[in-house]
Design a protein around this motif. Structure first.
Motif, PDB file in Angstrom:
ATOM      1  N   PHE A  43       0.348  -1.496   0.159  1.00 25.55           N
ATOM      2  CA  PHE A  43       0.188   0.313   0.213  1.00 25.55           C
ATOM      3  C   PHE A  43       0.539   0.746   0.149  1.00 25.55           C
ATOM      4  CE2 PHE A  43      -2.457   2.800   2.848  1.00 25.55           C
ATOM      5  CZ  PHE A  43      -3.276   3.312   1.882  1.00 25.55           C
ATOM      6  N   ILE A  44       0.559   1.936  -0.838  1.00 26.04           N
ATOM      7  CA  ILE A  44       1.416   3.386  -0.231  1.00 26.04           C
ATOM      8  C   ILE A  44       0.422   4.490  -0.673  1.00 26.04           C
ATOM      9  CG2 ILE A  44       2.392   5.188  -2.590  1.00 26.04           C
ATOM     10  CD1 ILE A  44       2.674   3.150  -4.759  1.00 26.04           C
ATOM     11  N   GLY A  46      -0.435   7.658   0.116  1.00 28.83           N
ATOM     12  CA  GLY A  46       0.075   9.209  -0.551  1.00 28.83           C
ATOM     13  C   GLY A  46       0.244   8.608  -2.153  1.00 28.83           C
ATOM     14  N   GLU A  47      -0.181   7.771  -2.122  1.00 29.61           N
ATOM     15  CA  GLU A  47       0.146   7.542  -4.048  1.00 29.61           C
ATOM     16  C   GLU A  47      -0.133   7.958  -5.029  1.00 29.61           C
ATOM     17  OE1 GLU A  47      -2.020   4.198  -6.068  1.00 29.61           O
ATOM     18  OE2 GLU A  47      -2.924   4.422  -4.466  1.00 29.61           O
ATOM     19  N   ALA A  48      -1.016   9.358  -4.560  1.00 32.43           N
ATOM     20  CA  ALA A  48      -1.399  10.327  -5.381  1.00 32.43           C
ATOM     21  C   ALA A  48      -0.551  11.883  -6.253  1.00 32.43           C
ATOM     22  CB  ALA A  48      -2.988  10.727  -4.908  1.00 32.43           C
ATOM     23  N   GLY A  49       0.688  11.170  -5.008  1.00 31.91           N
ATOM     24  CA  GLY A  49       1.264  12.870  -5.179  1.00 31.91           C
ATOM     25  C   GLY A  49       2.538  12.445  -5.926  1.00 31.91           C
ATOM     26  N   THR A  50       3.772  13.539  -6.166  1.00 25.87           N
ATOM     27  CA  THR A  50       4.504  13.011  -6.816  1.00 25.87           C
ATOM     28  C   THR A  50       5.704  11.999  -7.092  1.00 25.87           C
ATOM     29  OG1 THR A  50       4.632  15.502  -7.451  1.00 25.87           O
ATOM     30  CG2 THR A  50       6.239  14.280  -8.783  1.00 25.87           C
ATOM     31  N   THR A  51       6.037  11.790  -5.415  1.00 27.76           N
ATOM     32  CA  THR A  51       6.650  10.822  -4.950  1.00 27.76           C
ATOM     33  C   THR A  51       6.107   9.613  -5.625  1.00 27.76           C
ATOM     34  OG1 THR A  51       8.100  12.364  -3.810  1.00 27.76           O
ATOM     35  CG2 THR A  51       7.948   9.609  -3.177  1.00 27.76           C
ATOM     36  N   GLY A  52       4.106   9.441  -4.919  1.00 26.58           N
ATOM     37  CA  GLY A  52       3.494   8.413  -5.251  1.00 26.58           C
ATOM     38  C   GLY A  52       3.943   7.982  -6.335  1.00 26.58           C
ATOM     39  N   LEU A  53       3.712   8.892  -6.938  1.00 30.60           N
ATOM     40  CA  LEU A  53       3.596   8.262  -8.572  1.00 30.60           C
ATOM     41  C   LEU A  53       4.653   6.964  -8.744  1.00 30.60           C
ATOM     42  CD1 LEU A  53       1.240  11.326  -9.699  1.00 30.60           C
ATOM     43  CD2 LEU A  53       0.212   9.178  -9.765  1.00 30.60           C
ATOM     44  N   GLN A  54       5.445   8.263  -8.587  1.00 34.16           N
ATOM     45  CA  GLN A  54       7.073   7.356  -9.140  1.00 34.16           C
ATOM     46  C   GLN A  54       6.875   5.941  -8.418  1.00 34.16           C
ATOM     47  OE1 GLN A  54      10.346  10.381  -8.146  1.00 34.16           O
ATOM     48  NE2 GLN A  54       8.825  11.975 -10.266  1.00 34.16           N
ATOM     49  N   VAL A  55       6.325   5.856  -7.376  1.00 31.13           N
ATOM     50  CA  VAL A  55       7.382   4.747  -6.240  1.00 31.13           C
ATOM     51  C   VAL A  55       6.034   3.731  -7.570  1.00 31.13           C
ATOM     52  CG1 VAL A  55       6.653   3.151  -4.247  1.00 31.13           C
ATOM     53  CG2 VAL A  55       8.055   5.808  -4.132  1.00 31.13           C
ATOM     54  N   ARG A  56       5.205   4.332  -7.217  1.00 32.42           N
ATOM     55  CA  ARG A  56       3.976   3.168  -8.645  1.00 32.42           C
ATOM     56  C   ARG A  56       4.456   2.695  -9.204  1.00 32.42           C
ATOM     57  NH1 ARG A  56      -1.625   1.489  -7.624  1.00 32.42           N
ATOM     58  NH2 ARG A  56      -2.588   1.575  -9.407  1.00 32.42           N
ATOM     59  N   GLN A  57       4.497   3.632  -9.610  1.00 32.80           N
ATOM     60  CA  GLN A  57       5.032   3.101 -11.392  1.00 32.80           C
ATOM     61  C   GLN A  57       6.145   2.169 -11.403  1.00 32.80           C
ATOM     62  OE1 GLN A  57       3.680   4.261 -14.225  1.00 32.80           O
ATOM     63  NE2 GLN A  57       4.855   2.670 -15.156  1.00 32.80           N
ATOM     64  N   ARG A  58       7.515   2.549 -10.549  1.00 30.74           N
ATOM     65  CA  ARG A  58       8.486   1.517 -10.609  1.00 30.74           C
ATOM     66  C   ARG A  58       7.741   0.087 -10.393  1.00 30.74           C
ATOM     67  NH1 ARG A  58      14.113   4.327  -9.448  1.00 30.74           N
ATOM     68  NH2 ARG A  58      13.930   5.800  -9.904  1.00 30.74           N
ATOM     69  N   LEU A  59       6.582   0.330  -9.203  1.00 25.13           N
ATOM     70  CA  LEU A  59       6.758  -1.509  -8.334  1.00 25.13           C
ATOM     71  C   LEU A  59       5.303  -2.304  -9.462  1.00 25.13           C
ATOM     72  CD1 LEU A  59       5.757  -0.243  -4.858  1.00 25.13           C
ATOM     73  CD2 LEU A  59       7.366  -1.502  -5.632  1.00 25.13           C
ATOM     74  N   LEU A  60       4.909  -1.837 -10.954  1.00 24.21           N
ATOM     75  CA  LEU A  60       4.398  -1.886 -11.475  1.00 24.21           C
ATOM     76  C   LEU A  60       5.196  -2.839 -12.780  1.00 24.21           C
ATOM     77  CD1 LEU A  60       2.079   1.169 -12.506  1.00 24.21           C
ATOM     78  CD2 LEU A  60       1.287  -1.511 -11.198  1.00 24.21           C
ATOM     79  N   GLU A  66       1.603  -7.088  -5.885  1.00 18.24           N
ATOM     80  CA  GLU A  66       0.544  -6.341  -6.345  1.00 18.24           C
ATOM     81  C   GLU A  66      -0.180  -4.689  -5.084  1.00 18.24           C
ATOM     82  OE1 GLU A  66      -3.865  -7.621  -5.574  1.00 18.24           O
ATOM     83  OE2 GLU A  66      -2.352  -9.553  -5.369  1.00 18.24           O
ATOM     84  N   ILE A  67       0.020  -3.807  -6.466  1.00 16.74           N
ATOM     85  CA  ILE A  67      -0.252  -2.498  -5.609  1.00 16.74           C
ATOM     86  C   ILE A  67      -1.988  -2.807  -4.923  1.00 16.74           C
ATOM     87  CG2 ILE A  67      -0.337  -0.537  -5.643  1.00 16.74           C
ATOM     88  CD1 ILE A  67       2.364  -0.413  -7.530  1.00 16.74           C
ATOM     89  N   VAL A  68      -2.053  -2.534  -3.390  1.00 20.78           N
ATOM     90  CA  VAL A  68      -3.361  -1.873  -2.964  1.00 20.78           C
ATOM     91  C   VAL A  68      -4.379  -0.463  -3.289  1.00 20.78           C
ATOM     92  CG1 VAL A  68      -3.776  -4.345  -1.874  1.00 20.78           C
ATOM     93  CG2 VAL A  68      -3.096  -3.028  -0.512  1.00 20.78           C
ATOM     94  N   SER A  69      -4.876   0.132  -3.050  1.00 17.44           N
ATOM     95  CA  SER A  69      -5.187   1.086  -3.393  1.00 17.44           C
ATOM     96  C   SER A  69      -6.424   1.290  -2.692  1.00 17.44           C
ATOM     97  CB  SER A  69      -5.181   1.689  -4.713  1.00 17.44           C
ATOM     98  OG  SER A  69      -4.061   1.169  -5.306  1.00 17.44           O
ATOM     99  N   VAL A  92       4.422   1.400   2.176  1.00 16.25           N
ATOM    100  CA  VAL A  92       5.280   3.002   1.597  1.00 16.25           C
ATOM    101  C   VAL A  92       4.480   4.296   1.385  1.00 16.25           C
ATOM    102  CG1 VAL A  92       6.940   4.141   0.273  1.00 16.25           C
ATOM    103  CG2 VAL A  92       5.844   1.520   0.268  1.00 16.25           C
ATOM    104  N   LEU A  93       5.335   5.206   2.710  1.00 15.83           N
ATOM    105  CA  LEU A  93       4.450   6.015   3.350  1.00 15.83           C
ATOM    106  C   LEU A  93       4.984   7.783   2.492  1.00 15.83           C
ATOM    107  CD1 LEU A  93       4.440   5.909   6.693  1.00 15.83           C
ATOM    108  CD2 LEU A  93       2.757   5.401   5.523  1.00 15.83           C
ATOM    109  N   CYS A  94       4.206   8.281   1.539  1.00 13.59           N
ATOM    110  CA  CYS A  94       4.591   8.775  -0.037  1.00 13.59           C
ATOM    111  C   CYS A  94       3.997  10.447   1.135  1.00 13.59           C
ATOM    112  CB  CYS A  94       4.681   8.799  -1.060  1.00 13.59           C
ATOM    113  SG  CYS A  94       5.451   7.503  -1.519  1.00 13.59           S
ATOM    114  N   LEU A  95       4.346  10.731   2.445  1.00 16.53           N
ATOM    115  CA  LEU A  95       3.868  11.587   3.275  1.00 16.53           C
ATOM    116  C   LEU A  95       4.660  12.529   3.447  1.00 16.53           C
ATOM    117  CD1 LEU A  95       1.144   9.233   4.558  1.00 16.53           C
ATOM    118  CD2 LEU A  95       0.401  10.403   2.982  1.00 16.53           C
ATOM    119  N   PRO A  96       4.048  13.988   3.803  1.00 14.30           N
ATOM    120  CA  PRO A  96       4.559  15.344   4.681  1.00 14.30           C
ATOM    121  C   PRO A  96       4.847  14.516   6.620  1.00 14.30           C
ATOM    122  CG  PRO A  96       2.907  16.015   4.248  1.00 14.30           C
ATOM    123  CD  PRO A  96       2.665  14.949   3.544  1.00 14.30           C
ATOM    124  N   ASP A  97       5.436  14.971   6.558  1.00 17.47           N
ATOM    125  CA  ASP A  97       6.192  14.027   8.133  1.00 17.47           C
ATOM    126  C   ASP A  97       4.880  14.176   9.311  1.00 17.47           C
ATOM    127  OD1 ASP A  97       8.588  14.242   7.238  1.00 17.47           O
ATOM    128  OD2 ASP A  97       9.278  16.537   8.717  1.00 17.47           O
TER     129      ASP A  97
END
Length: 109
Positions: A43-44, A46-60, A66-69, A92-97
């Motif tokens: 589970f990512i 923060g997957e809608a943000g820039t970093t989350g989208l990049q992580v998602r793309q790499r995991l695909l 399997e990415i769960v959303s 994977v936390l792609c979030l502000p602190d």
């Protein structure tokens, strides 16, 4: 929860907070990662943000992941996030602190 660095069978290196107890064994006082050949869920948050989208793309690109959303309209719903955090093998936390601290607190509830 446990923050770990792991290498998947495909060679992908992943730094994640793992909340699924079956992903680890605890012999004595240490913890040892156990990563089988079975497909693992990630589970990512923060997957809608820039970093989350990049992580998602790499995991695909990895068949062993399997990415769960959450549905887009529920991605900020704490109950939905808590459910996904606690059911995934890795998070994977792609979030502000502050938001990342809140996500970790959700996992502990």
């Amino acid at each position: 929860s446990l923050c770990v660095h792991m290498t998947l069978p495909s060679g992908l290196v992943l730094l994640a907070i793992v909340v699924a107890a079956e992903a680890f064994v605890a012999p004595g006082r240490g913890r040892v990662a156990v990563w089988s050949a079975a497909k693992k869920t990630v589970f990512i948050d923060g997957e809608a943000g820039t970093t989350g989208l990049q992580v998602r793309q790499r995991l695909l690109n990895h068949d062993d992941v399997e990415i769960v959303s959450a549905p887009p309209e529920k991605r900020k719903d704490d109950d939905v996030r808590k459910s996904l955090i606690n059911s995934a093998d890795a998070v994977v936390l792609c979030l502000p602190d502050d938001a990342a601290r809140q996500a970790v607190a959700l996992a502990g509830d």
